[in-house]
Design an enzyme around this catalytic site. Sequence first.
Site, PDB file in Angstrom:
ATOM      1  N   GLY A 152       0.790  -1.096   0.183  1.00  0.00           N
ATOM      2  CA  GLY A 152      -0.050   0.117  -0.009  1.00  0.00           C
ATOM      3  C   GLY A 152       0.842   1.184  -0.025  1.00  0.00           C
ATOM      4  N   GLN A 211       2.910   9.972   1.313  1.00  0.00           N
ATOM      5  CA  GLN A 211       4.421   9.414   1.141  1.00  0.00           C
ATOM      6  C   GLN A 211       5.210   9.401  -0.180  1.00  0.00           C
ATOM      7  OE1 GLN A 211       2.583   5.214   2.285  1.00  0.00           O
ATOM      8  NE2 GLN A 211       4.500   5.136   2.771  1.00  0.00           N
ATOM      9  N   CYS A 250       6.372  -0.497   6.526  1.00  0.00           N
ATOM     10  CA  CYS A 250       6.097   0.797   5.779  1.00  0.00           C
ATOM     11  C   CYS A 250       7.045   1.046   4.629  1.00  0.00           C
ATOM     12  CB  CYS A 250       5.660   1.793   6.676  1.00  0.00           C
ATOM     13  SG  CYS A 250       5.255   3.230   6.201  1.00  0.00           S
ATOM     14  N   LEU A 251       6.591   1.492   3.487  1.00  0.00           N
ATOM     15  CA  LEU A 251       7.860   2.165   2.661  1.00  0.00           C
ATOM     16  C   LEU A 251       8.437   3.287   3.090  1.00  0.00           C
ATOM     17  CD1 LEU A 251       5.842   1.639  -0.987  1.00  0.00           C
ATOM     18  CD2 LEU A 251       7.531   0.091   0.304  1.00  0.00           C
ATOM     19  N   HIS A 263      -3.690   0.705   7.814  1.00  0.00           N
ATOM     20  CA  HIS A 263      -2.450   1.482   7.758  1.00  0.00           C
ATOM     21  C   HIS A 263      -2.376   2.725   6.811  1.00  0.00           C
ATOM     22  CE1 HIS A 263       2.183   1.099   7.618  1.00  0.00           C
ATOM     23  NE2 HIS A 263       1.995   1.757   6.492  1.00  0.00           N
ATOM     24  N   GLU A 264      -3.050   2.734   5.816  1.00  0.00           N
ATOM     25  CA  GLU A 264      -3.082   3.652   4.859  1.00  0.00           C
ATOM     26  C   GLU A 264      -3.859   4.819   5.450  1.00  0.00           C
ATOM     27  OE1 GLU A 264      -0.512   3.666   3.116  1.00  0.00           O
ATOM     28  OE2 GLU A 264      -0.180   1.339   3.191  1.00  0.00           O
ATOM     29  N   HIS A 272      -1.864   7.009   7.713  1.00  0.00           N
ATOM     30  CA  HIS A 272      -1.120   7.752   6.853  1.00  0.00           C
ATOM     31  C   HIS A 272      -1.913   9.079   6.643  1.00  0.00           C
ATOM     32  CE1 HIS A 272       2.619   6.133   6.274  1.00  0.00           C
ATOM     33  NE2 HIS A 272       2.276   4.858   5.641  1.00  0.00           N
TER      34      HIS A 272
HETATM   35 NI    NI Z   1       2.991   3.035   5.245  1.00  0.00          NI
END
Ligand code: NI
Length: 163
Positions: free
Chosen positions: A47, A52, A91-92, A133-134, A137
């Site tokens: 995701g 991000q 997480c990226l 999670h997203e 963000h």
């Molecule tokens: Ni993330």
Amino acid sequence: MMAIRELRYQGDEILRKKSKDVEEINEKIQILIDDMIETMHKYNGVGLAAVQVGILKKIIVIDLYDDNGPIVLINPVIVKTKGEQEVEEGCLSFPNEFGKVKRPAEVVAEYTDRDGKRMRVKAKELLAQAICHEVDHLNGELFVDKVIPGTLEYVEPDQKVEK
Ligand code: NI
């Protein structure tokens, strides 16, 4: 033409800011969505939220690498949660860091798709985790805020399988 966008990493203050509603799904938003999908795939993410890549708009993309392909959620709202699951998460924006978090086992989310249609999805397991999670963000919240103490680990990059 799709493009890889530059990722924002841990410590970048934009990750703590709240994203704003998308008012109009125009050409610029469509390009952003395509780029977000490309960027998520490039880094093998499940995701990605627009913040991000430095854009404070409520857009998330999710790909479980199953038959459904990438899912695009614009202005998502979690309207219902049920149960709990303890899951491994990364997480990226936190390359090579993983920890255990508690997430709802099931969620119902409403969102607008990229064609402007309001949708409703009932999700469980990994999809429920990814949506939570997203959406976090978009509120400036990060998985490390919720990590179960003592479970955060750094995994050496060469132990990861790269595409
Ligand atoms: Ni993330």
